[in-house]
Design a protein around this motif. Structure first.
Motif, PDB file in Angstrom:
ATOM      1  N   SER A   1       5.695 -11.883  15.390  1.00 25.70           N
ATOM      2  CA  SER A   1       6.291 -10.640  15.244  1.00 25.70           C
ATOM      3  C   SER A   1       6.294 -10.125  13.826  1.00 25.70           C
ATOM      4  N   TRP A   2       6.328 -10.983  12.916  1.00 21.06           N
ATOM      5  CA  TRP A   2       6.155 -10.266  11.395  1.00 21.06           C
ATOM      6  C   TRP A   2       4.498  -9.559  11.318  1.00 21.06           C
ATOM      7  N   ALA A   3       3.556 -10.383  11.671  1.00 20.13           N
ATOM      8  CA  ALA A   3       2.433  -9.822  11.489  1.00 20.13           C
ATOM      9  C   ALA A   3       2.165  -8.772  12.463  1.00 20.13           C
ATOM     10  N   GLY A   4       3.054  -8.807  13.751  1.00 20.81           N
ATOM     11  CA  GLY A   4       2.946  -7.619  14.657  1.00 20.81           C
ATOM     12  C   GLY A   4       3.555  -6.382  13.904  1.00 20.81           C
ATOM     13  N   HIS A   5       4.502  -6.395  13.126  1.00 20.30           N
ATOM     14  CA  HIS A   5       4.957  -4.968  12.287  1.00 20.30           C
ATOM     15  C   HIS A   5       3.690  -4.464  11.673  1.00 20.30           C
ATOM     16  N   VAL A   6       2.582  -5.120  11.389  1.00 22.83           N
ATOM     17  CA  VAL A   6       1.366  -4.487  10.714  1.00 22.83           C
ATOM     18  C   VAL A   6       0.488  -4.107  11.583  1.00 22.83           C
ATOM     19  N   ALA A   7       0.379  -4.995  13.008  1.00 22.94           N
ATOM     20  CA  ALA A   7      -0.364  -4.545  14.213  1.00 22.94           C
ATOM     21  C   ALA A   7       0.067  -3.405  14.608  1.00 22.94           C
ATOM     22  N   VAL A   8       1.357  -3.060  14.943  1.00 22.87           N
ATOM     23  CA  VAL A   8       1.871  -1.911  15.408  1.00 22.87           C
ATOM     24  C   VAL A   8       1.458  -0.784  14.489  1.00 22.87           C
ATOM     25  N   ALA A   9       1.736  -0.929  13.290  1.00 31.53           N
ATOM     26  CA  ALA A   9       1.550   0.232  12.371  1.00 31.53           C
ATOM     27  C   ALA A   9      -0.133   0.608  12.248  1.00 31.53           C
ATOM     28  N   LEU A  10      -0.855  -0.324  12.304  1.00 31.40           N
ATOM     29  CA  LEU A  10      -2.323  -0.026  12.555  1.00 31.40           C
ATOM     30  C   LEU A  10      -2.778   0.628  13.898  1.00 31.40           C
ATOM     31  N   VAL A  11      -2.193   0.040  14.892  1.00 31.18           N
ATOM     32  CA  VAL A  11      -2.810   0.719  16.281  1.00 31.18           C
ATOM     33  C   VAL A  11      -2.188   2.079  16.054  1.00 31.18           C
ATOM     34  N   ILE A  12      -0.936   2.620  15.706  1.00 30.31           N
ATOM     35  CA  ILE A  12      -0.450   3.733  15.656  1.00 30.31           C
ATOM     36  C   ILE A  12      -1.735   4.646  14.634  1.00 30.31           C
ATOM     37  N   ALA A  13      -1.374   4.269  13.262  1.00 32.64           N
ATOM     38  CA  ALA A  13      -2.332   5.087  12.337  1.00 32.64           C
ATOM     39  C   ALA A  13      -3.689   5.117  12.660  1.00 32.64           C
ATOM     40  N   SER A  14      -4.390   4.103  13.170  1.00 26.62           N
ATOM     41  CA  SER A  14      -5.762   4.314  13.469  1.00 26.62           C
ATOM     42  C   SER A  14      -6.210   4.982  14.851  1.00 26.62           C
ATOM     43  N   GLY A  15      -5.096   4.985  15.732  1.00 29.43           N
ATOM     44  CA  GLY A  15      -5.185   5.885  16.945  1.00 29.43           C
ATOM     45  C   GLY A  15      -5.105   7.390  16.340  1.00 29.43           C
ATOM     46  N   ALA A  16      -4.101   7.758  15.480  1.00 29.57           N
ATOM     47  CA  ALA A  16      -4.060   9.015  14.892  1.00 29.57           C
ATOM     48  C   ALA A  16      -5.469   9.349  14.339  1.00 29.57           C
ATOM     49  N   VAL A  17      -5.945   8.373  13.674  1.00 26.18           N
ATOM     50  CA  VAL A  17      -7.121   8.651  12.883  1.00 26.18           C
ATOM     51  C   VAL A  17      -8.521   9.090  13.766  1.00 26.18           C
ATOM     52  N   ASN A  18      -8.270   8.222  15.003  1.00 27.22           N
ATOM     53  CA  ASN A  18      -9.508   8.226  16.094  1.00 27.22           C
ATOM     54  C   ASN A  18      -9.376   9.508  16.637  1.00 27.22           C
ATOM     55  N   THR A  19      -8.018   9.894  16.872  1.00 23.25           N
ATOM     56  CA  THR A  19      -7.898  11.261  17.687  1.00 23.25           C
ATOM     57  C   THR A  19      -8.509  12.483  16.869  1.00 23.25           C
ATOM     58  N   GLY A  20      -8.112  12.312  15.615  1.00 23.36           N
ATOM     59  CA  GLY A  20      -8.669  13.415  14.695  1.00 23.36           C
ATOM     60  C   GLY A  20     -10.084  13.567  14.681  1.00 23.36           C
ATOM     61  N   LEU A  21     -10.860  12.256  14.788  1.00 16.84           N
ATOM     62  CA  LEU A  21     -12.245  12.111  14.306  1.00 16.84           C
ATOM     63  C   LEU A  21     -12.860  12.507  15.852  1.00 16.84           C
ATOM     64  N   VAL A  22     -12.234  12.495  16.989  1.00 13.76           N
ATOM     65  CA  VAL A  22     -12.984  12.685  18.276  1.00 13.76           C
ATOM     66  C   VAL A  22     -12.548  14.127  18.670  1.00 13.76           C
ATOM     67  N   LEU A  23     -11.070  14.242  18.579  1.00 12.76           N
ATOM     68  CA  LEU A  23     -10.745  15.615  19.011  1.00 12.76           C
ATOM     69  C   LEU A  23     -10.888  16.889  17.800  1.00 12.76           C
ATOM     70  N   GLY A  24     -10.355  16.480  16.779  1.00 14.49           N
ATOM     71  CA  GLY A  24     -10.377  17.429  15.633  1.00 14.49           C
ATOM     72  C   GLY A  24      -8.891  18.124  15.667  1.00 14.49           C
TER      73      GLY A  24
END
Length: 293
Positions: A193-216
């Motif tokens: 769970s403790w490492a999961g905090h980082v994983a969840v934050a990474l999923v959300i942040a990287s997903g937002a960046v991916n969306t920006g890169l693909v869709l703009g």
């Protein structure tokens, strides 16, 4: 059944297999205390073996299905010349590695009780999932943007595999709460769970960046099927995060007090997270075949 539908279904099974392979490997080999590791390995053995074999079969099926989509449909799915043509593309150069890693993972899965087997499967799962960052929409960029997109997609895949891929083995080991392994089970989950905090934050942040890169832009235009499915994925990830927060901060403290009710609700919420995660991967497998618009 259409070629496109089979392709989407095969991608889904492939993604699930890779996520569970990596997530289970990390959970058992890196997070579980050594004294309880043998028991956790036994509990997850059938799951790990099934995922390794499924990943191998799906890797070859996806190559054939890709050949069919590049060629003239079903006849090219089993045409060796079309396979060779696909393997000569940028996609194919990455997929050659995917096939090699997949065969090695299948061999490891069938190798029996060898001390090197579980660590090897963990590294092979990381390599196979890493290959997925360099095919599809994330691989459509060039220059410096391609480097950024690849790095962001790698972070997204690895963080997602840690989070979602670790949940099935977590659920499988919950019976240890009732047979003298409570301390080890709770300790492993807290570490996850403790490492999961980082994983969840990474999923959300990287997903937002991916969306920006693909869709703009943010996916507000729901007349586009791609953006509608992406928005549904975002909503499901938010529900998964909510379930994870309730589990970690409401139920785990009660489980430490030996609350049977808390343990039951914990198991139900883990199953809810798994179900939501499977829906997320199904949506990803679908909209990854669509043109971003």
């Amino acid at each position: 059944m259409s070629l496109a539908s089979v392709y989407i279904g095969t991608r889904f099974v492939h993604f699930v297999s890779l996520y569970v392979l990596l997530g289970t490997g990390i959970y058992v080999e890196c997070l579980t205390p050594r004294a309880a590791r043998g028991w956790s390995r036994a509990r997850s053995e059938a799951l790990l073996r099934a995922c390794a074999l499924a990943a191998c079969v799906c890797a070859f099926l996806l190559l054939g299905l890709e050949a069919g989509q590049m060629g003239s449909g079903w006849p090219d799915v089993h045409d060796p010349s079309t396979w060779r043509a696909v393997l000569g593309t940028a996609y194919g150069r990455v997929w050659r590695w995917q096939l090699g890693f997949s065969v090695a993972a299948a061999v490891c899965a069938l190798a029996g009780a060898r001390p090197w087997r579980r660590p090897a499967l963990l590294w092979l799962a990381a390599a196979m999932l890493g290959c997925m960052a360099f095919v599809g929409h994330a691989a459509s960029h060039t220059g410096e943007q391609a480097v950024l997109a690849g790095a962001v997609q790698l972070a997204h895949l690895y963080a997602g595999a840690y989070w979602l891929g670790g949940l099935p083995v977590l659920w499988l080991t919950l019976e240890g709460l009732n047979d003298g392994r409570r301390a080890a089970v709770v300790h492993t989950h807290v570490r996850y769970s403790w490492a999961g905090h980082v994983a969840v934050a990474l999923v959300i942040a990287s997903g937002a960046v991916n969306t920006g890169l693909v869709l703009g832009t943010w996916p507000w235009h729901w007349a586009s099927l791609y953006q509608l499915l992406l928005s549904l994925k975002i909503a499901l990830v938010a529900l998964m995060a909510l379930a994870a927060v309730v589990n970690r901060y409401v139920l785990v403290p009660r489980m430490r007090l030996d609350s049977a009710a808390a343990a039951r609700w914990f198991g139900r919420l883990v199953l809810t997270e798994i179900t939501l995660g499977l829906l997320v991967l199904a949506l990803v497998s679908w909209f990854a075949t669509l043109e971003p618009a």
